[in-house]
Design a protein around this motif. Structure first.
Motif, PDB file in Angstrom:
ATOM      1  N   SER A 180     -23.643 -11.472   9.302  1.00 24.25           N
ATOM      2  CA  SER A 180     -23.964 -11.218  10.713  1.00 24.25           C
ATOM      3  C   SER A 180     -23.822 -12.475  11.562  1.00 24.25           C
ATOM      4  O   SER A 180     -23.758 -12.384  12.799  1.00 24.25           O
ATOM      5  CB  SER A 180     -25.390 -10.674  10.834  1.00 24.25           C
ATOM      6  OG  SER A 180     -26.331 -11.598  10.302  1.00 24.25           O
ATOM      7  N   ASN A 181     -23.757 -13.652  10.923  1.00 24.97           N
ATOM      8  CA  ASN A 181     -23.586 -14.897  11.672  1.00 24.97           C
ATOM      9  C   ASN A 181     -22.126 -15.227  11.965  1.00 24.97           C
ATOM     10  O   ASN A 181     -21.847 -16.174  12.698  1.00 24.97           O
ATOM     11  CB  ASN A 181     -24.218 -16.061  10.899  1.00 24.97           C
ATOM     12  CG  ASN A 181     -25.727 -15.930  10.786  1.00 24.97           C
ATOM     13  OD1 ASN A 181     -26.397 -15.542  11.732  1.00 24.97           O
ATOM     14  ND2 ASN A 181     -26.258 -16.227   9.606  1.00 24.97           N
ATOM     15  N   ASP A 182     -21.221 -14.462  11.386  1.00 25.78           N
ATOM     16  CA  ASP A 182     -19.792 -14.701  11.584  1.00 25.78           C
ATOM     17  C   ASP A 182     -19.361 -14.168  12.955  1.00 25.78           C
ATOM     18  O   ASP A 182     -19.296 -12.960  13.172  1.00 25.78           O
ATOM     19  CB  ASP A 182     -19.003 -14.023  10.469  1.00 25.78           C
ATOM     20  CG  ASP A 182     -17.500 -14.202  10.615  1.00 25.78           C
ATOM     21  OD1 ASP A 182     -17.071 -15.007  11.471  1.00 25.78           O
ATOM     22  OD2 ASP A 182     -16.758 -13.527   9.865  1.00 25.78           O
ATOM     23  N   LEU A 183     -19.079 -15.088  13.863  1.00 31.30           N
ATOM     24  CA  LEU A 183     -18.713 -14.692  15.228  1.00 31.30           C
ATOM     25  C   LEU A 183     -17.367 -14.005  15.289  1.00 31.30           C
ATOM     26  O   LEU A 183     -17.087 -13.251  16.240  1.00 31.30           O
ATOM     27  CB  LEU A 183     -18.705 -15.931  16.135  1.00 31.30           C
ATOM     28  CG  LEU A 183     -20.045 -16.672  16.269  1.00 31.30           C
ATOM     29  CD1 LEU A 183     -19.862 -17.950  17.074  1.00 31.30           C
ATOM     30  CD2 LEU A 183     -21.090 -15.773  16.916  1.00 31.30           C
ATOM     31  N   ALA A 184     -16.497 -14.232  14.276  1.00 34.57           N
ATOM     32  CA  ALA A 184     -15.183 -13.596  14.297  1.00 34.57           C
ATOM     33  C   ALA A 184     -15.301 -12.079  14.255  1.00 34.57           C
ATOM     34  O   ALA A 184     -14.469 -11.360  14.832  1.00 34.57           O
ATOM     35  CB  ALA A 184     -14.345 -14.102  13.123  1.00 34.57           C
ATOM     36  N   LYS A 185     -16.328 -11.572  13.589  1.00 34.51           N
ATOM     37  CA  LYS A 185     -16.525 -10.123  13.508  1.00 34.51           C
ATOM     38  C   LYS A 185     -16.874  -9.512  14.873  1.00 34.51           C
ATOM     39  O   LYS A 185     -16.768  -8.294  15.053  1.00 34.51           O
ATOM     40  CB  LYS A 185     -17.621  -9.798  12.489  1.00 34.51           C
ATOM     41  CG  LYS A 185     -17.222 -10.091  11.044  1.00 34.51           C
ATOM     42  CD  LYS A 185     -18.305  -9.652  10.086  1.00 34.51           C
ATOM     43  CE  LYS A 185     -17.900  -9.875   8.633  1.00 34.51           C
ATOM     44  NZ  LYS A 185     -16.731  -9.075   8.228  1.00 34.51           N
ATOM     45  N   LYS A 186     -17.293 -10.367  15.818  1.00 41.61           N
ATOM     46  CA  LYS A 186     -17.677  -9.884  17.141  1.00 41.61           C
ATOM     47  C   LYS A 186     -16.572 -10.058  18.172  1.00 41.61           C
ATOM     48  O   LYS A 186     -16.780  -9.793  19.358  1.00 41.61           O
ATOM     49  CB  LYS A 186     -18.942 -10.622  17.596  1.00 41.61           C
ATOM     50  CG  LYS A 186     -20.115 -10.466  16.632  1.00 41.61           C
ATOM     51  CD  LYS A 186     -21.294 -11.349  17.013  1.00 41.61           C
ATOM     52  CE  LYS A 186     -22.419 -11.247  15.978  1.00 41.61           C
ATOM     53  NZ  LYS A 186     -23.561 -12.128  16.289  1.00 41.61           N
ATOM     54  N   ALA A 187     -15.404 -10.521  17.726  1.00 41.54           N
ATOM     55  CA  ALA A 187     -14.288 -10.721  18.660  1.00 41.54           C
ATOM     56  C   ALA A 187     -13.867  -9.386  19.260  1.00 41.54           C
ATOM     57  O   ALA A 187     -13.802  -8.365  18.569  1.00 41.54           O
ATOM     58  CB  ALA A 187     -13.121 -11.377  17.945  1.00 41.54           C
ATOM     59  N   SER A 188     -13.564  -9.397  20.554  1.00 40.94           N
ATOM     60  CA  SER A 188     -13.144  -8.165  21.221  1.00 40.94           C
ATOM     61  C   SER A 188     -11.674  -7.852  20.973  1.00 40.94           C
ATOM     62  O   SER A 188     -11.269  -6.684  21.003  1.00 40.94           O
ATOM     63  CB  SER A 188     -13.390  -8.282  22.734  1.00 40.94           C
ATOM     64  OG  SER A 188     -12.727  -9.430  23.249  1.00 40.94           O
ATOM     65  N   MET A 189     -10.873  -8.886  20.694  1.00 39.44           N
ATOM     66  CA  MET A 189      -9.451  -8.694  20.422  1.00 39.44           C
ATOM     67  C   MET A 189      -8.984  -9.683  19.357  1.00 39.44           C
ATOM     68  O   MET A 189      -9.410 -10.839  19.352  1.00 39.44           O
ATOM     69  CB  MET A 189      -8.608  -8.907  21.684  1.00 39.44           C
ATOM     70  CG  MET A 189      -8.803  -7.868  22.777  1.00 39.44           C
ATOM     71  SD  MET A 189      -7.708  -8.192  24.191  1.00 39.44           S
ATOM     72  CE  MET A 189      -6.098  -8.027  23.403  1.00 39.44           C
ATOM     73  N   ILE A 190      -8.110  -9.216  18.446  1.00 38.55           N
ATOM     74  CA  ILE A 190      -7.455 -10.074  17.465  1.00 38.55           C
ATOM     75  C   ILE A 190      -5.983  -9.690  17.439  1.00 38.55           C
ATOM     76  O   ILE A 190      -5.645  -8.526  17.197  1.00 38.55           O
ATOM     77  CB  ILE A 190      -8.063  -9.904  16.052  1.00 38.55           C
ATOM     78  CG1 ILE A 190      -9.567 -10.152  16.072  1.00 38.55           C
ATOM     79  CG2 ILE A 190      -7.385 -10.846  15.060  1.00 38.55           C
ATOM     80  CD1 ILE A 190     -10.254  -9.898  14.739  1.00 38.55           C
ATOM     81  N   PHE A 191      -5.118 -10.648  17.718  1.00 39.75           N
ATOM     82  CA  PHE A 191      -3.684 -10.343  17.732  1.00 39.75           C
ATOM     83  C   PHE A 191      -2.894 -11.559  17.262  1.00 39.75           C
ATOM     84  O   PHE A 191      -3.398 -12.682  17.215  1.00 39.75           O
ATOM     85  CB  PHE A 191      -3.236  -9.911  19.132  1.00 39.75           C
ATOM     86  CG  PHE A 191      -3.574 -10.880  20.218  1.00 39.75           C
ATOM     87  CD1 PHE A 191      -2.664 -11.855  20.626  1.00 39.75           C
ATOM     88  CD2 PHE A 191      -4.811 -10.834  20.866  1.00 39.75           C
ATOM     89  CE1 PHE A 191      -2.982 -12.743  21.641  1.00 39.75           C
ATOM     90  CE2 PHE A 191      -5.133 -11.719  21.872  1.00 39.75           C
ATOM     91  CZ  PHE A 191      -4.212 -12.681  22.270  1.00 39.75           C
ATOM     92  N   ALA A 192      -1.625 -11.309  16.888  1.00 38.08           N
ATOM     93  CA  ALA A 192      -0.792 -12.352  16.293  1.00 38.08           C
ATOM     94  C   ALA A 192       0.524 -12.483  17.035  1.00 38.08           C
ATOM     95  O   ALA A 192       0.968 -11.564  17.732  1.00 38.08           O
ATOM     96  CB  ALA A 192      -0.524 -12.027  14.831  1.00 38.08           C
ATOM     97  N   SER A 193       1.149 -13.651  16.878  1.00 37.33           N
ATOM     98  CA  SER A 193       2.442 -13.892  17.531  1.00 37.33           C
ATOM     99  C   SER A 193       3.538 -13.025  16.917  1.00 37.33           C
ATOM    100  O   SER A 193       4.500 -12.671  17.598  1.00 37.33           O
ATOM    101  CB  SER A 193       2.818 -15.375  17.403  1.00 37.33           C
ATOM    102  OG  SER A 193       2.874 -15.765  16.038  1.00 37.33           O
TER     103      SER A 193
END
Length: 644
Positions: free
Chosen positions: A488-501
């Motif tokens: 629950s401390n992992d802020l990446a899990k709370k990201a609103s968007m994840i995308f790649a080049s």
């Protein structure tokens, strides 16, 4: 084979009667005992002083680990990394145990499943193996010893003591208070005080002298309903093996056997899979077991093994059946046999054949295995009527190892990792593999550190804090089957968007799904892979986040094995170089006030788990930029984590 008397009391009685603490070995003494003798026996001409040197010392730490094999090394590094002041004592001059240059057993684990693919262990053991790929491309066994030592001894918070035997546990209030140790080469005795103790020594002398309950020998079918167990319980333990290697000298090399050589019955041996197919790197079936006290018989077994080894080499060289051996000579012969089995200490759970074959799910799972049920025959090479191993059954996927099998049922501050854990004889035939033991080592080292912080016992940890242990193991790049990370401390899990080049395989969103490897048995992809390099992945948040740590898991191709080997392996299963998929260079940026700021970079990465720590920034996005690998032209990631 004779039944052991302590197994003759029925199913319930067998459990109690076959659990044998060393009686009379526990001690409640503390402090150094006064030694008698002439205090002026020694005259030091350098200082002019007379007297005797003080070679009795006390040390105080959080965690003491006995046994510097692969399991012990992983336990020590994990305990120290997680904040516990740690000492590792090893009774040999090198680390590595059965995997060292002294014995040279392959560091197998889940080397191959029934489908032929590996499921290689990650975490601490993989870091050691990767270091060896960088530092020891020539694959020298002696250099390998020093690679392990460099890796372990350089760990902050960790002291390594070689040539040191943990001899006697001293008890107070039912717990281990200290352990008396002897360092042979310095003639120094150490009384080491700790709060948590971990026995990774295989034979488990420290644990036995503490009065920890254990058993030896084979359970009968009835006790655990194990189909591959003997009909009745007995005292047989899988044997010890002695290895050798040879060298082509380019000219005829005659051989005369020593007086103790034991003639080799090649014809009878070949009837049960002991054929001389090669003679360059020895035979794992030069093995001798015991139905009695295999520890007390260790030197006798060593002598018999030496006799069998030289008898086999005499047959190869002088029988006339192998003329191709004319120019070959023995180049190395081990002086220390590699032991497979002795004491098995009892925990809150005894892992059995049925647990493994049914792929039982454990809520307290902390490790895994997958080597076949590889039970070696009683008597080893002295029992040519049976094959050297029965190889009862292979696994189609990995099985789980529970934490309840890794601590003592009756000593509250004692844990185990390796071949001495709480398992039945049949289950041990698979769990004893060094890579599998490494997963246990990382688990108990991490657990000991958590127990120190919370001032609890391993049993309390299992009952009330198992989730915390599992989450820390997953964060540290261990793998637990069927257990995704849920930090629950992992802020990446709370990201609103994840995308790649760019993307050629997988999906960037998979980098936060909690699984940091592709899962074979479910044909499940858990990675993102670019089209080419350089390539990047961006994580965005709707509101700024305070971030000071970014942790990334890249690709090392866990379907291929990278351990030391005697001879080149099959290319589809083994790789003898640095994995070309491994990320070599990358950097990370944070978007602060609308501008990208570089917060970390690595140029010559050597690990799957890459960590960046930096002064906290308030960022709305994080970018991971992959620039180069060790060979392939695409980048692949399995996980990105961010922490405040």
């Amino acid at each position: 084979m004779k039944r052991r008397s302590f197994f003759k009391k029925g199913v319930q009685g067998a459990v109690a009667a076959s659990i044998i603490p060393l009686s009379g070995c526990s001690s409640n003494t503390s402090g150094n005992q006064k030694k008698e003798g002439n205090p002026e026996q020694w005259q030091d001409l350098g200082s002019g002083k007379k007297g005797n040197p003080n070679r009795d010392k006390e040390l105080h730490v959080d965690v003491l680990i006995a046994g510097g094999g692969v399991a012990g090394c992983c336990a020590a590094v994990s305990a120290a990394r997680n904040g516990a002041k740690t000492i590792l004592v090893q009774d040999r001059p090198v680390l590595g145990g059965n995997g060292s240059s002294e014995i040279r057993v392959h560091l197998n684990g889940v080397t191959h499943l029934k489908n032929g693919k590996a499921e290689r262990e990650t975490g601490v053991v993989e870091e050691i193996l990767l270091e060896n790929r960088f530092q020891n491309p020539q694959q020298s066994w002696h250099v390998w010893d020093h690679v392990i030592y460099d890796y372990v001894a350089s760990t902050p918070n960790l002291k390594v003591m070689l040539n040191t035997q943990a001899l006697q546990a001293n008890m107070k209030g039912g717990k281990i208070e200290s352990v008396d140790c002897l360092q042979y080469n310095t003639e120094t005795t150490f009384k080491i005080y700790a709060q948590q103790f971990i026995d990774c020594s295989g034979d488990g002398l420290m644990a036995a002298t503490a009065g920890a309950l254990y058993r030896t020998g084979r359970e009968g079918k009835a006790e655990f309903n194990e189909k591959y167990a003997p009909d009745e319980p007995d005292g047989w333990q899988m044997g010890s093996t002695i290895m050798f290697s040879t060298k082509d000298m380019g000219k005829p090399m005659p051989f005369e056997p020593p007086h103790y050589a034991i003639p080799f019955d090649a014809e009878k041996a070949a009837e049960n899979d002991r054929k001389i197919k090669q003679f360059t790197q020895g035979y794992w079936w030069i093995e001798v077991g015991s139905e009695n006290d295999i520890i007390a018989e260790a030197d006798e077994i060593r002598q018999r093994l030496m006799g069998h080894l030289y008898g086999i080499w005499d047959y190869i060289k002088n029988s006339g059946k192998h003329p191709e051996s004319e120019n070959f000579a023995l180049d190395w012969v081990a002086s220390i046999p590699g032991r497979r089995e002795s004491r098995r200490f009892m925990g809150d759970h005894i892992l059995i054949e049925g647990d493994l074959l049914s792929y039982r799910h454990f809520e307290d799972a902390v490790g895994y295995g997958g080597w076949s049920l590889d039970e070696h025959n009683p008597g080893g090479i002295e029992n040519l009527s049976d094959p050297p191993s029965f190889f009862h059954e292979k696994f189609t996927k990995v099985y789980e190892i529970p934490f309840g099998s890794l601590y003592s049922v009756n000593i509250p501050n004692l844990l185990f990792a390796g071949r001495n854990i709480s398992v039945s004889h049949i289950a041990l035939s698979s769990t004893r593999l060094q890579g599998t033991c490494a997963t246990m080592g990382q688990a108990v080292g991490t657990a000991a550190a958590i127990c120190i912080k919370k001032e609890i016992s391993p049993r309390e940890l299992r009952q009330n804090h198992i989730n915390e242990l599992q989450e820390q193991l997953l964060r540290d790049d261990a793998y637990i089957p069927n257990r995704p990370a849920k930090d629950s401390n992992d802020l990446a899990k709370k990201a609103s968007m994840i995308f790649a080049s760019s993307t050629s395989s997988g999906d960037a969103k998979l980098l936060t799904n909690g699984y940091s490897r592709d899962v074979q048995e479910r044909d499940e992809i858990n990675h993102w892979q670019s089209v080419s390099l350089p390539a990047d992945v961006i994580l965005e948040w709707e509101a700024p986040q305070n971030i000071s740590k970014i942790e990334i898991k890249c690709d090392t191709n866990t379907l291929k094995n990278i351990m030391m080997r005697h001879t080149p392996g099959k290319k589809e299963k083994f790789i003898e170089t640095v994995p070309p998929e491994l990320t070599k260079s990358l950097y990370v940026e944070a978007r602060v006030n609308g501008a990208w700021v570089k917060v970390g970079e690595v140029i010559k990465n050597r690990r799957r788990l890459i960590k960046f720590s930096f002064d906290s920034v308030r960022a709305t996005a994080v970018k991971v930029v992959l620039t180069e690998t060790y060979g392939v032209e695409v980048g692949r990631l399995y996980e990105v984590r961010c922490y405040a």
